[in-house]
Each structure stands twice: as C-alpha cells, then as structure tokens.
Design a protein around this motif. Structure first.
Motif, PDB file in Angstrom:
ATOM      1  N   MET A  58       0.832  -1.120   0.146  1.00 36.89           N
ATOM      2  CA  MET A  58      -0.096  -0.012   0.103  1.00 36.89           C
ATOM      3  C   MET A  58       1.029   1.150  -0.041  1.00 36.89           C
ATOM      4  O   MET A  58       2.245   1.278   0.457  1.00 36.89           O
ATOM      5  CB  MET A  58      -0.857  -0.001   1.471  1.00 36.89           C
ATOM      6  CG  MET A  58      -1.757  -1.172   1.385  1.00 36.89           C
ATOM      7  SD  MET A  58      -3.228  -1.228   0.303  1.00 36.89           S
ATOM      8  CE  MET A  58      -4.337  -0.340   1.298  1.00 36.89           C
ATOM      9  N   GLY A  59       0.179   2.327  -0.387  1.00 39.71           N
ATOM     10  CA  GLY A  59       1.033   3.519  -0.625  1.00 39.71           C
ATOM     11  C   GLY A  59       0.950   4.063   0.955  1.00 39.71           C
ATOM     12  O   GLY A  59       0.828   3.481   1.923  1.00 39.71           O
ATOM     13  N   PRO A  60       1.614   5.234   1.150  1.00 44.99           N
ATOM     14  CA  PRO A  60       1.367   5.888   2.507  1.00 44.99           C
ATOM     15  C   PRO A  60      -0.010   5.859   3.253  1.00 44.99           C
ATOM     16  O   PRO A  60      -0.987   6.141   2.853  1.00 44.99           O
ATOM     17  CB  PRO A  60       1.792   7.553   2.334  1.00 44.99           C
ATOM     18  CG  PRO A  60       1.580   7.635   1.152  1.00 44.99           C
ATOM     19  CD  PRO A  60       1.517   6.290   0.370  1.00 44.99           C
ATOM     20  N   PRO A  61       0.004   5.379   4.150  1.00 43.76           N
ATOM     21  CA  PRO A  61      -1.266   5.099   4.988  1.00 43.76           C
ATOM     22  C   PRO A  61      -2.135   6.403   5.372  1.00 43.76           C
ATOM     23  O   PRO A  61      -3.443   6.439   5.343  1.00 43.76           O
ATOM     24  CB  PRO A  61      -0.942   4.531   6.359  1.00 43.76           C
ATOM     25  CG  PRO A  61       0.458   3.867   6.220  1.00 43.76           C
ATOM     26  CD  PRO A  61       1.080   4.702   5.194  1.00 43.76           C
ATOM     27  N   ALA A  62      -1.415   7.536   5.561  1.00 46.79           N
ATOM     28  CA  ALA A  62      -2.087   8.589   5.906  1.00 46.79           C
ATOM     29  C   ALA A  62      -2.933   9.051   4.595  1.00 46.79           C
ATOM     30  O   ALA A  62      -3.732  10.013   4.804  1.00 46.79           O
ATOM     31  CB  ALA A  62      -1.096   9.776   6.323  1.00 46.79           C
ATOM     32  N   VAL A  63      -2.534   8.780   3.446  1.00 43.65           N
ATOM     33  CA  VAL A  63      -3.295   8.976   2.215  1.00 43.65           C
ATOM     34  C   VAL A  63      -4.399   7.798   1.917  1.00 43.65           C
ATOM     35  O   VAL A  63      -5.591   8.269   1.550  1.00 43.65           O
ATOM     36  CB  VAL A  63      -2.403   9.195   0.933  1.00 43.65           C
ATOM     37  CG1 VAL A  63      -3.064   9.618  -0.315  1.00 43.65           C
ATOM     38  CG2 VAL A  63      -1.345  10.410   1.461  1.00 43.65           C
ATOM     39  N   VAL A  64      -3.770   6.652   1.984  1.00 42.35           N
ATOM     40  CA  VAL A  64      -4.757   5.401   1.425  1.00 42.35           C
ATOM     41  C   VAL A  64      -6.027   5.477   2.469  1.00 42.35           C
ATOM     42  O   VAL A  64      -7.060   5.178   1.755  1.00 42.35           O
ATOM     43  CB  VAL A  64      -3.711   4.229   1.479  1.00 42.35           C
ATOM     44  CG1 VAL A  64      -4.520   3.324   1.354  1.00 42.35           C
ATOM     45  CG2 VAL A  64      -2.671   4.268   0.585  1.00 42.35           C
TER      46      VAL A  64
END
Length: 83
Positions: A58-64
C-alpha cells in the motif's frame, strides 16, 4: 418578479424530502450512517491486509486509508440510499 419566484421554487424543491433515518425516535441523516459504514469497512480491509502481510504494497497510510473511507462511504450511499 415571476421569474425570481420560479427560480426560487426550483431551488427550494430539493428540500422537500429530508434524507434521514429514524433510530429510536431520533432522526439521523443518511450520510452519518454512510461515514460509519465507510470507517468500519476500512477497518475490516485494514485487518485483512495486515493479516495477509501485504501492507507494504500500500502507499502511505495517511493518504490511503482516508481515501478508502471516503470511497467506501460514497459507495455505501450509492448502493443503499439512492431513491
């Protein structure tokens, strides 16, 4: 003057039915249930991804995850509350 009244009637006609659900005598808006469903579904997806140990994909959790909450909330609204 009649044109202004006609325009006002068109804009006010959207307020005829309030999209709300009665729960134990209190009325709550539809979007509130959709946001709760979006958060719960995101938590389930997070647990599945964590269990599969695929969280590094996954990408950065704060965005995803906020994006996933918004997507799932809108999807629930489209599925359940479109009249």
């Amino acid at each position: 003057m009649a044109a202004i009244a006609t325009i006002a009637v068109v804009f006010v006609s959207g307020c005829t039915s309030s999209p709300s659900i009665g729960v134990l005598g209190a009325y709550f808006p539809d979007w509130l249930f959709c946001i709760v469903a979006g958060v719960l579904l995101t938590v389930v997806i997070y647990l599945i991804v964590k269990r599969l140990q695929a969280d590094h994909l996954m990408g950065p959790p704060a965005v995803v995850y906020p994006t996933l909450v918004a997507f799932l909330a809108l999807a629930v609204w489209l599925i359940l509350f479109q009249h």
